[in-house]
Design a protein around this motif. Sequence first.
Motif, PDB file in Angstrom:
ATOM      1  N   VAL A  31       0.849  -1.185   0.000  1.00 19.67           N
ATOM      2  CA  VAL A  31       0.000   0.000   0.000  1.00 19.67           C
ATOM      3  C   VAL A  31       0.893   1.246   0.000  1.00 19.67           C
ATOM      4  CG1 VAL A  31      -1.849   1.252   1.167  1.00 19.67           C
ATOM      5  CG2 VAL A  31      -1.756  -1.251   1.301  1.00 19.67           C
ATOM      6  N   LEU A  32       0.740   2.079  -1.025  1.00 22.80           N
ATOM      7  CA  LEU A  32       1.523   3.311  -1.148  1.00 22.80           C
ATOM      8  C   LEU A  32       0.690   4.490  -0.673  1.00 22.80           C
ATOM      9  CD1 LEU A  32       3.034   2.791  -4.727  1.00 22.80           C
ATOM     10  CD2 LEU A  32       3.970   2.056  -2.530  1.00 22.80           C
ATOM     11  N   ARG A  33       1.293   5.353   0.148  1.00 19.60           N
ATOM     12  CA  ARG A  33       0.602   6.527   0.676  1.00 19.60           C
ATOM     13  C   ARG A  33       1.526   7.744   0.573  1.00 19.60           C
ATOM     14  NH1 ARG A  33      -0.850   2.566   4.688  1.00 19.60           N
ATOM     15  NH2 ARG A  33      -3.070   2.057   4.552  1.00 19.60           N
ATOM     16  N   TYR A  71       5.293   3.399   2.318  1.00 18.56           N
ATOM     17  CA  TYR A  71       4.628   2.152   1.926  1.00 18.56           C
ATOM     18  C   TYR A  71       4.406   1.258   3.138  1.00 18.56           C
ATOM     19  CZ  TYR A  71       9.211  -0.158   2.119  1.00 18.56           C
ATOM     20  OH  TYR A  71      10.419  -0.665   2.537  1.00 18.56           O
ATOM     21  N   GLN A  72       3.374   0.456   3.036  1.00 16.91           N
ATOM     22  CA  GLN A  72       3.083  -0.555   4.044  1.00 16.91           C
ATOM     23  C   GLN A  72       3.037  -1.897   3.349  1.00 16.91           C
ATOM     24  OE1 GLN A  72      -0.612  -0.005   6.137  1.00 16.91           O
ATOM     25  NE2 GLN A  72      -0.420  -1.870   7.344  1.00 16.91           N
ATOM     26  N   THR A  83      -6.656  -4.041   5.178  1.00 22.48           N
ATOM     27  CA  THR A  83      -5.783  -2.888   4.919  1.00 22.48           C
ATOM     28  C   THR A  83      -5.660  -2.636   3.432  1.00 22.48           C
ATOM     29  OG1 THR A  83      -4.521  -3.265   6.959  1.00 22.48           O
ATOM     30  CG2 THR A  83      -3.455  -1.975   5.231  1.00 22.48           C
ATOM     31  N   ALA A  84      -5.497  -3.720   2.665  1.00 23.22           N
ATOM     32  CA  ALA A  84      -5.411  -3.575   1.205  1.00 23.22           C
ATOM     33  C   ALA A  84      -6.701  -3.019   0.630  1.00 23.22           C
ATOM     34  CB  ALA A  84      -5.075  -4.923   0.572  1.00 23.22           C
ATOM     35  N   LEU A  85      -7.849  -3.497   1.131  1.00 24.04           N
ATOM     36  CA  LEU A  85      -9.132  -3.013   0.631  1.00 24.04           C
ATOM     37  C   LEU A  85      -9.316  -1.529   0.951  1.00 24.04           C
ATOM     38  CD1 LEU A  85     -11.445  -6.041   1.527  1.00 24.04           C
ATOM     39  CD2 LEU A  85     -10.715  -5.313  -0.755  1.00 24.04           C
TER      40      LEU A  85
END
Length: 348
Positions: A31-33, A71-72, A83-85
């Motif tokens: 997951v990119l933030r 990123y996570q 978390t991905a959703l």
Amino acid sequence: MSRRALTLLVAGFLVLALGITGAVINVPYVVLRPGPTENTIGEVDKKPVISIDGRKTYPTSGMLSLVTVSYQGGPAARPDLLTALRGWVDPTSAVVPEDSIFPRTQTAEEVEQENTAEMTNSQDNATAAALTEMKIHYTMVPTVLSVEKSAPASGKLKPADEIRAVDGSAVSTVEEVSAAVKARKPGDEIAFSVSRNGQEESVTVKAAASKQGTAMVGIVMQAKYKFPFKVTINVGDVGGPSAGMMFALGIIDKLTPGQITGGKAIAGTGTITPEGKVGAIGGIAQKMVGARDAGATVFLTPADNCAEAMKAAPDGLRLVKADTLHGAVQALDAIRTGKGEVPACTAG
């Protein structure tokens, strides 16, 4: 129990089961933030991001911020399904396959080491690009980075050897060394003049044949810069090459009178070559959100990222196209003075 109550009960159990399943099942995604920003003409941990010794510097103002992506996930810490959703439905985040960030041929530690090395190279390239833009002379020395095991150069050439000449002909770039070696034939003896620990030495290596049939000695080289003054860049644990253009602009701003920003909050991203060419980067959407959250109103965007950036630009952020460092400097001059053309990103 009524049918309606039974339906609600079954639905509740299903939701609970899905929630528990989603919380315990890890998925191979990252997951990119939006990540933190750093003002290259400011300070981090009470230390200047850019320090210059041996050359006159000038006061600066405003912001020239580099932007990052956090990123996570990763092979050792995969996110759970929930978390991905959440990342998929969050417009400021992106969910990408794990192997797009962590190739299967590399460990997470190797990826981190590569990012650190790329950041170091980016800083050197940024200094070179800034000096090129300002027409300040510097030199490059082709330097041995590593020697392949069992290669002809093993035990003869060593890491950190600075190659001054090949077969008596002076060389100043990695490309010149490579061309000089390939000009010989497998089995030929090649003479290298090197500087090792400050001492000049001569080393002879018998070339072998590469897979393409050309001569090779089995070394990996990099350019080592010789700058006329010292530039130190302090950014903590930020990695990767994408801050190159912003480092170069920060160096130029400190070395020239006046303020390149005109006091404005400028952010941007892009790799940089010693010649000043700006290259594309990843995570542009997240980086723009981070820039806007940090107060930036202008975002310097690599030309090759413009089409993607236009689709995700947050309100209030002006996208300025930058394909070279020189072009970025000219664009900032035009923004500051109100004179001249400011190249905008286009969808084409």
